[in-house]
Design an enzyme around this catalytic site. Structure first.
Site, PDB file in Angstrom:
ATOM      1  N   GLU A 148       0.811  -1.221   0.000  1.00  0.00           N
ATOM      2  CA  GLU A 148       0.000   0.000   0.000  1.00  0.00           C
ATOM      3  C   GLU A 148       0.850   1.279   0.000  1.00  0.00           C
ATOM      4  O   GLU A 148       0.676   2.164   0.834  1.00  0.00           O
ATOM      5  CB  GLU A 148      -0.974   0.008   1.181  1.00  0.00           C
ATOM      6  CG  GLU A 148      -1.947  -1.160   1.180  1.00  0.00           C
ATOM      7  CD  GLU A 148      -2.973  -1.078   2.302  1.00  0.00           C
ATOM      8  OE1 GLU A 148      -2.989  -0.051   3.018  1.00  0.00           O
ATOM      9  OE2 GLU A 148      -3.766  -2.033   2.448  1.00  0.00           O
ATOM     10  N   GLU A 196      -5.135  -8.824   0.904  1.00  0.00           N
ATOM     11  CA  GLU A 196      -6.036  -8.534   2.021  1.00  0.00           C
ATOM     12  C   GLU A 196      -7.433  -8.372   1.436  1.00  0.00           C
ATOM     13  O   GLU A 196      -7.596  -7.742   0.395  1.00  0.00           O
ATOM     14  CB  GLU A 196      -5.648  -7.229   2.749  1.00  0.00           C
ATOM     15  CG  GLU A 196      -4.328  -7.270   3.478  1.00  0.00           C
ATOM     16  CD  GLU A 196      -4.031  -5.939   4.166  1.00  0.00           C
ATOM     17  OE1 GLU A 196      -4.988  -5.182   4.435  1.00  0.00           O
ATOM     18  OE2 GLU A 196      -2.848  -5.658   4.406  1.00  0.00           O
TER      19      GLU A 196
END
Length: 366
Positions: A122, A234
């Site tokens: 991220e 995720e």
């Protein structure tokens, strides 16, 4: 076809199969989640900060018991201090950061099993922006991967991982935000996303989003890079107060979706919640699969679904051991073929010589 990372991507035996897993740092966490799922969970997502040992006895146990490690390495020290991507990118031989990367490379090599490596997952998220610009991230990613490879790491697959929204957010000129962070096909093996159905837990203006809607931007990005696998490193969904059965249905729909031919590029799906991290304590964003009976039932059905039957990296086409065996086989076959050919040539020459001698006129007697 040899991909970046020196592994061979081959169609998984038995058709379309994915690795199903979860965030779990320890053996106890894996076993607890498997007990809840009623099934083996192959993927083990592990988070490390810069300077921490990459593997512990828990990951060694995982390797021996048929689990695959997905290893995230953050450019943040154990004391919370950030490491700029520009500093990582410019680290030269003998510098502390370069020595750190060489130590990481040595640990991965010694692990002697396929490891899915994620550098600073991220990078597009708000928490990562103080570390540098997209260009800085790209340079750091390339330098880290290049250092690992130069150090002889052959058992790593590099999974570039952004937030799910980055694949759909425009950056202008026909590019998405994800494009601005992409290091290039030569430095990436798999394309990962952290994708969530937040509904209204972050904001009252939020809306319920189904799996197809959430995954479509990443899927389209993957079609532009057909040699790469896609992964959800995720994922999670909250409950819907208006519909108590909605979370379970969402998970059922995700399972059905990933089993369709349009999603054959996907290779791994790892669930996340903050049960052990407590990162979202005090919020209404609860991604735990135990939030309702329907969610629990859907999670158990998901773990047993045929599409999630992959039990190793080889099952999704990433098998360096198979590559080594195939190379040996090619060498042996080549030697055998050369030996046979040489024998045939020798026999042919002998026969030709005999025919030539028989056809020659007798020498005159003097």
């Amino acid at each position: 076809m040899v991909l970046a990372g020196n592994m061979v991507a081959t169609p998984p035996a038995g058709g379309h199969r994915l690795i199903l897993g979860t965030v779990a740092q320890t053996r106890q966490e894996v076993q607890q989640r498997e007990q809840e799922a009623g099934h083996h969970l192959t993927g083990m997502r592990v988070f490390r900060r810069w300077g921490e040992p990459l593997f512990t006895a828990d990951q060694q146990w995982a390797k021996k018991t048929g689990h695959v490690v997905f290893l995230s390495i953050k450019s943040r020290r154990t004391n919370g201090a950030l490491i700029s991507w520009r500093d990582i990118a410019s680290a030269r031989r003998g510098s502390p950061l370069q020595k750190d990367m060489l130590r990481q490379a040595a640990q991965i090599k010694r692990f002697r099993a396929v490891v899915y490596v994620v550098f600073n997952h991220e990078p597009d998220a708000k928490t990562s922006r103080p570390m540098g610009t997209p260009a800085d991230f790209i340079a750091a990613w390339r330098h880290l991967v290049g250092t690992y490879r130069a150090a002889g790491v052959r058992n790593a697959r590099y999974v570039w991982t952004l937030t799910g929204p980055a694949f759909g957010a425009s950056a202008g000129n026909g590019l998405t935000r994800a494009d601005t962070y992409y290091p290039g096909d030569a430095y990436v093996d798999d394309i990962g996303a952290d994708t969530y159905n937040w509904n209204t837990c972050h904001s009252s203006s939020g809306a319920w989003q189904g799996p197809a809607e959430l995954l479509e931007p990443q899927r389209r990005f993957g079609l532009r890079h057909p040699g790469k696998g896609l992964m959800l490193l995720e994922w999670g969904t909250v409950e819907d107060r208006a519909r108590p059965d909605h979370k379970g249905e969402w998970m059922q729909n995700l399972t059905r979706l990933l089993a369709t031919p349009a999603y054959r590029q996907y290779r791994a799906v790892l669930h996340w919640d903050d049960r052990f991290t407590k990162l979202m304590a005090g919020t209404t964003c609860d991604f735990d699969n135990r939030t309702s009976a329907g969610a629990q039932s859907a999670w158990r059905a998901m773990a047993a679904a045929p599409v999630f039957s992959a039990r190793s990296a080889c099952d999704i086409g990433d098998c360096p051991a198979r590559r080594r065996r195939s190379r040996s086989a090619y060498v042996l076959a080549a030697v055998a073929a050369a030996t046979v050919l040489a024998g045939l040539v020798t026999v042919g020459l002998r026969r030709r010589s005999v025919r030539h001698v028989r056809a020659r006129p007798a020498s005159p007697v003097k």
